[in-house]
Motif scaffolding. Sequence first.
Motif, short mmCIF file in Angstrom:
data_model
loop_
_atom_site.label_atom_id
_atom_site.label_comp_id
_atom_site.label_asym_id
_atom_site.label_seq_id
_atom_site.Cartn_x
_atom_site.Cartn_y
_atom_site.Cartn_z
N LEU A 89 0.87 -1.19 0.00
CA LEU A 89 0.00 0.00 0.00
C LEU A 89 0.90 1.22 0.00
O LEU A 89 1.81 1.33 0.83
CB LEU A 89 -0.88 -0.01 1.25
CG LEU A 89 -2.14 -0.90 1.23
CD1 LEU A 89 -2.87 -0.81 -0.11
CD2 LEU A 89 -1.85 -2.31 1.60
N PRO A 91 0.89 5.67 -1.39
CA PRO A 91 0.24 6.74 -2.16
C PRO A 91 0.83 6.90 -3.56
O PRO A 91 0.27 7.60 -4.39
CB PRO A 91 0.48 7.99 -1.30
CG PRO A 91 1.63 7.66 -0.43
CD PRO A 91 1.62 6.18 -0.23
N GLU A 118 7.62 7.57 7.22
CA GLU A 118 7.93 8.19 5.93
C GLU A 118 7.72 7.22 4.76
O GLU A 118 7.85 7.60 3.60
CB GLU A 118 9.38 8.69 5.91
CG GLU A 118 9.59 9.97 6.69
CD GLU A 118 8.63 11.07 6.27
OE1 GLU A 118 8.57 11.38 5.07
OE2 GLU A 118 7.94 11.61 7.15
N SER A 134 -2.48 2.40 -4.49
CA SER A 134 -2.90 3.60 -3.75
C SER A 134 -4.42 3.65 -3.72
O SER A 134 -5.08 3.24 -4.68
CB SER A 134 -2.38 4.84 -4.47
OG SER A 134 -3.03 6.01 -3.99
N TYR A 138 -3.91 11.27 -1.93
CA TYR A 138 -3.75 11.96 -0.65
C TYR A 138 -2.88 11.06 0.20
O TYR A 138 -2.75 9.86 -0.10
CB TYR A 138 -5.10 12.22 0.04
CG TYR A 138 -6.06 11.08 -0.10
CD1 TYR A 138 -7.05 11.08 -1.08
CD2 TYR A 138 -5.95 9.97 0.74
CE1 TYR A 138 -7.91 10.01 -1.22
CE2 TYR A 138 -6.81 8.90 0.61
CZ TYR A 138 -7.79 8.93 -0.38
OH TYR A 138 -8.63 7.86 -0.53
N PRO A 146 -5.96 2.06 4.08
CA PRO A 146 -5.99 1.59 2.69
C PRO A 146 -6.17 0.07 2.57
O PRO A 146 -6.93 -0.40 1.73
CB PRO A 146 -4.64 2.04 2.12
CG PRO A 146 -4.30 3.26 2.92
CD PRO A 146 -4.82 2.99 4.31
N1 SAM Z 1 6.47 9.65 2.34
C1 SAM Z 1 5.52 8.91 1.57
C2 SAM Z 1 5.28 9.62 0.26
O1 SAM Z 1 5.34 10.82 0.22
O2 SAM Z 1 4.95 8.95 -0.75
C3 SAM Z 1 4.21 8.75 2.32
C4 SAM Z 1 4.29 7.81 3.45
S1 SAM Z 1 2.76 7.62 4.29
C5 SAM Z 1 2.84 8.89 5.50
C6 SAM Z 1 2.98 6.18 5.25
C7 SAM Z 1 2.33 4.93 4.68
O3 SAM Z 1 0.93 5.11 4.60
C8 SAM Z 1 2.75 4.53 3.30
O4 SAM Z 1 3.96 3.79 3.32
C9 SAM Z 1 1.58 3.69 2.83
O5 SAM Z 1 1.67 2.34 3.26
C10 SAM Z 1 0.41 4.34 3.53
N2 SAM Z 1 -0.36 5.25 2.68
C11 SAM Z 1 -0.51 6.58 2.84
N3 SAM Z 1 -1.32 7.11 1.94
C12 SAM Z 1 -1.75 6.10 1.16
C13 SAM Z 1 -2.61 6.00 0.02
N4 SAM Z 1 -3.19 7.07 -0.49
N5 SAM Z 1 -2.83 4.79 -0.52
C14 SAM Z 1 -2.22 3.69 -0.02
N6 SAM Z 1 -1.38 3.72 1.05
C15 SAM Z 1 -1.14 4.89 1.62
#
Ligand code: SAM
Length: 250
Positions: A89, A91, A118, A134, A138, A146
């Motif tokens: 999963l 973004p 991160e 994703s 967002y 997700p």
């Molecule tokens: N630093 C990353 C970036 O900018 O692409 C974002 C990391 S996010 C804060 C932490 C985790 O949340 C990701 O590794 C993912 O597993 C999950 N996540 C956050 N948004 C998501 C989305 N829209 N779809 C799927 N997984 C998501």
Amino acid sequence: MRIDVVTTFPEMFRPVLDASILKRARDAGVISVVVHDLRGWTTDAHRTTDDSPYGGGAGMVMKPEPFFAAAEALRCPEDGGCAEEVILLSPQGELLSQRMARELSSRKHVILLCGHYEGVDERVRQHLATRELSIGDYVLTGGELPAMVVIDAVARLLPGALGAEEGAEADSFADGLLEYPQYTRPADFRGWQVPDVLLSGHHEQIRRWRRKESLRRTRDGRPDLLQGASLTEEDRELLAEVEREDETGR
Ligand code: SAM
């Protein structure tokens, strides 16, 4: 179908898995969802799953070793077939769609990997995941929500998950369009009437009205979907009717 979820927050899943159609589908053996704590695959005393990023910068990055160990241990369970998909999963992944949910619902076994902080060490994406997915443009805190969205979207498409009266065939996106408007009793609510045709008992007229409203909604709300839909001759006639109604103020 079997779905294994690998997460550092397994407690988040219980309320969702134990309610509504997901619970019923699990109880009926239509789907089995097993949630695993990633920390179970760490090897140090502190059960470390993250570390600071190479090159510096804020936040923590999830380490590759526990994800690889988890997926390798879960990939071919003794009582089932090997996982066809290991999904990270993220973004940055391909956007989840109804088409993809349907594709995933044809798999027997899928593993979902939830990131946090991160994100996840790049080598998990490159050398472990079969796809990166994703749920929208967002950024959420972690992959748990997700993963639950994916599980729900896939489970309700499995044969036997929904009752006959709840079929997914007419849902939005099932045929590329948004679904028609739905009404229930009372027929008059605060002076807002249910369209006469729905009370008529005339099945053919109801079918035609629903199709027309589905086309209208899609044209108004998601014209991008209409462009990609395969329309019949009748659909084109109905759309022309909609256009005429717009011009004359229906
Ligand atoms: N630093 C990353 C970036 O900018 O692409 C974002 C990391 S996010 C804060 C932490 C985790 O949340 C990701 O590794 C993912 O597993 C999950 N996540 C956050 N948004 C998501 C989305 N829209 N779809 C799927 N997984 C998501």
